[in-house]
Write a protein that holds these residues in place. Sequence first.
Motif, PDB file in Angstrom:
ATOM      1  N   LYS A  14       0.904  -1.244  -0.007  1.00 35.23           N
ATOM      2  CA  LYS A  14      -0.222   0.015  -0.037  1.00 35.23           C
ATOM      3  C   LYS A  14       0.688   1.283   0.080  1.00 35.23           C
ATOM      4  O   LYS A  14       0.583   2.341  -0.866  1.00 35.23           O
ATOM      5  N   ALA A  15       1.823   1.445   0.806  1.00 29.93           N
ATOM      6  CA  ALA A  15       2.897   2.576   1.091  1.00 29.93           C
ATOM      7  C   ALA A  15       3.638   2.712  -0.498  1.00 29.93           C
ATOM      8  O   ALA A  15       3.751   3.832  -0.821  1.00 29.93           O
ATOM      9  N   ALA A  16       3.735   1.625  -1.025  1.00 29.00           N
ATOM     10  CA  ALA A  16       4.530   1.592  -2.317  1.00 29.00           C
ATOM     11  C   ALA A  16       3.861   2.086  -3.317  1.00 29.00           C
ATOM     12  O   ALA A  16       4.265   2.771  -4.476  1.00 29.00           O
ATOM     13  N   LYS A  17       2.500   2.299  -3.375  1.00 31.21           N
ATOM     14  CA  LYS A  17       1.729   2.793  -4.451  1.00 31.21           C
ATOM     15  C   LYS A  17       1.938   4.338  -4.371  1.00 31.21           C
ATOM     16  O   LYS A  17       1.805   5.136  -5.212  1.00 31.21           O
TER      17      LYS A  17
ATOM     18  N   LEU B 108       6.584  -9.498  -1.615  1.00 30.41           N
ATOM     19  CA  LEU B 108       6.677  -8.426  -2.145  1.00 30.41           C
ATOM     20  C   LEU B 108       7.797  -8.436  -3.255  1.00 30.41           C
ATOM     21  O   LEU B 108       7.397  -7.604  -4.342  1.00 30.41           O
ATOM     22  N   LYS B 109       8.595  -9.349  -3.339  1.00 25.19           N
ATOM     23  CA  LYS B 109       9.330  -9.323  -4.578  1.00 25.19           C
ATOM     24  C   LYS B 109       8.816  -9.696  -5.803  1.00 25.19           C
ATOM     25  O   LYS B 109       8.797  -9.241  -6.824  1.00 25.19           O
ATOM     26  N   LYS B 110       7.725 -10.689  -5.582  1.00 25.80           N
ATOM     27  CA  LYS B 110       6.876 -11.044  -6.798  1.00 25.80           C
ATOM     28  C   LYS B 110       5.692 -10.148  -6.941  1.00 25.80           C
ATOM     29  O   LYS B 110       5.515  -9.940  -8.154  1.00 25.80           O
ATOM     30  N   ARG B 111       5.135  -9.433  -6.041  1.00 21.32           N
ATOM     31  CA  ARG B 111       4.163  -8.460  -6.242  1.00 21.32           C
ATOM     32  C   ARG B 111       4.656  -7.040  -6.722  1.00 21.32           C
ATOM     33  O   ARG B 111       4.010  -6.507  -7.878  1.00 21.32           O
ATOM     34  N   LEU B 112       5.646  -6.573  -6.106  1.00 20.50           N
ATOM     35  CA  LEU B 112       6.075  -5.319  -6.722  1.00 20.50           C
ATOM     36  C   LEU B 112       7.443  -5.333  -7.697  1.00 20.50           C
ATOM     37  O   LEU B 112       7.604  -4.279  -8.243  1.00 20.50           O
ATOM     38  N   GLY B 113       8.183  -6.313  -7.792  1.00 21.67           N
ATOM     39  CA  GLY B 113       9.227  -6.700  -8.595  1.00 21.67           C
ATOM     40  C   GLY B 113      10.403  -5.744  -8.349  1.00 21.67           C
ATOM     41  O   GLY B 113      11.422  -5.657  -9.132  1.00 21.67           O
ATOM     42  N   VAL B 114      10.696  -5.244  -6.892  1.00 23.51           N
ATOM     43  CA  VAL B 114      11.674  -4.547  -6.498  1.00 23.51           C
ATOM     44  C   VAL B 114      12.981  -5.331  -5.841  1.00 23.51           C
ATOM     45  O   VAL B 114      12.458  -6.595  -5.479  1.00 23.51           O
ATOM     46  N   PRO B 115      14.036  -4.991  -5.975  1.00 24.00           N
ATOM     47  CA  PRO B 115      15.162  -5.977  -5.291  1.00 24.00           C
ATOM     48  C   PRO B 115      14.670  -6.190  -3.901  1.00 24.00           C
ATOM     49  O   PRO B 115      14.398  -5.337  -3.264  1.00 24.00           O
ATOM     50  N   VAL B 116      15.221  -7.459  -3.334  1.00 23.16           N
ATOM     51  CA  VAL B 116      14.788  -7.749  -1.897  1.00 23.16           C
ATOM     52  C   VAL B 116      16.248  -8.345  -1.328  1.00 23.16           C
ATOM     53  O   VAL B 116      16.807  -9.169  -1.944  1.00 23.16           O
TER      54      VAL B 116
END
Length: 409
Positions: free
Chosen positions: A96-99, A120-128
């Motif tokens: 939610k915050a990432a939006k 979140l890696k799968k959902r947002l596609g950002v590095p983890v």
Amino acid sequence: MPSANKPIRIALITHEPFYPPSGGGSAEAVYLVEEMVARGHEVHVFSPKVPDAEMVRQKFKIQLHEFTLWEMGRYTSLRNFKYLLYPGFLARMVAKAAKATPFDVIMSQHAISAVAAGWLKKRLGVPVVTNFLDYLTAFMETWPSYLAPRPMINALKRYELGIPLKNNVDAVLTVSDYLADLFVGAGYPREKILPIYFGYDSEIFKLQPRPPRSPDRPPLVVMHGSLDFHHVGATAFEAVKYIHHARPDVQFRFVGHRTAAVEKLLQRAAAETPKAKVECTGFVPYADVPKYLADADVGIVPYEESVGTHCAFAAKPVEYSAVGVPIVCTPLKSVMSYFKDVPLIRFSKFDGADFGRTVLSWLDESPERIAAFGKSASEKVKADLDWRSISRKAVDRLEQVVAISPKVP
């Protein structure tokens, strides 16, 4: 020291209240955040509710996102059940915050938030980057079977080790080389793993002169920090019993929360060695712990044997070393690897009587030798394991991950 890299937006996620530290690995997050902010990065901390949120935001110059649906913490009721539910809620908070403020990287502290980071890696596609300060579920091997049925624990252990590979996380930080080896054994590439060990604050834990021996000062054996079943079990009790029978004047101090494990030890001591002097202080803030170690003759680490405890680079021997307190530890692989050439620490077997004998050996040691051993050990951990040194290594790797990651459109 400011970073030469472009400032980035970091989401640091944890299952423990961020500040003040509650013990164990929770202290590390504070120093990681201080290093990130010092490099000019924008840091968003996702954490269970803290006592004074506005003070924390100002003190650490962070954006703080609090989880408030229920109380979280290592001593809360129904802790394990809450831990199982928490990752889903945590992941939704971050998404939610990432939006509104997309993140450049997500860093998780401990295994519980690593579950959310994987999603979140799968959902947002950002590095983890996942930071494993222990092998959490493997600690439960030493818990009573009615609390931790073995089939369930074995399944949880496999799940925890599989988190990085299953979710294709970009880097893994580990508390020990032994834990790094286990992740490699589970299929995760070794080149993506960085063991950073476990640290302490050298400005808080400083070398203390050993108290002089005298007939009117009974010997004091101390244990501090987290006091769960894998910390305080049969080995600890049998050691107390053995030492008391050999040296009735010895006093025992447990510095930390009065857990179920400590209660069990105190009850057994009252029944089997009623004259033994055993106390538990209750919770002590991190910055105040050295006061309770300063007059100790021996600091103990009587962990029970499990894969989890072998993986743990325990805080206790590091902090005892910093203060200069002689140490007795069960033969934990990660601790033995680092301290193998440090004479301030002696390793027993996983046996209460042998542990007790090893504790008593320190009471016969000359004060001059103890002082020399303490000075050497304190200098070693200060050079290697101050939180600031560890945090620099961790944030260096975090920045490298962002630098080489393809940008998501």
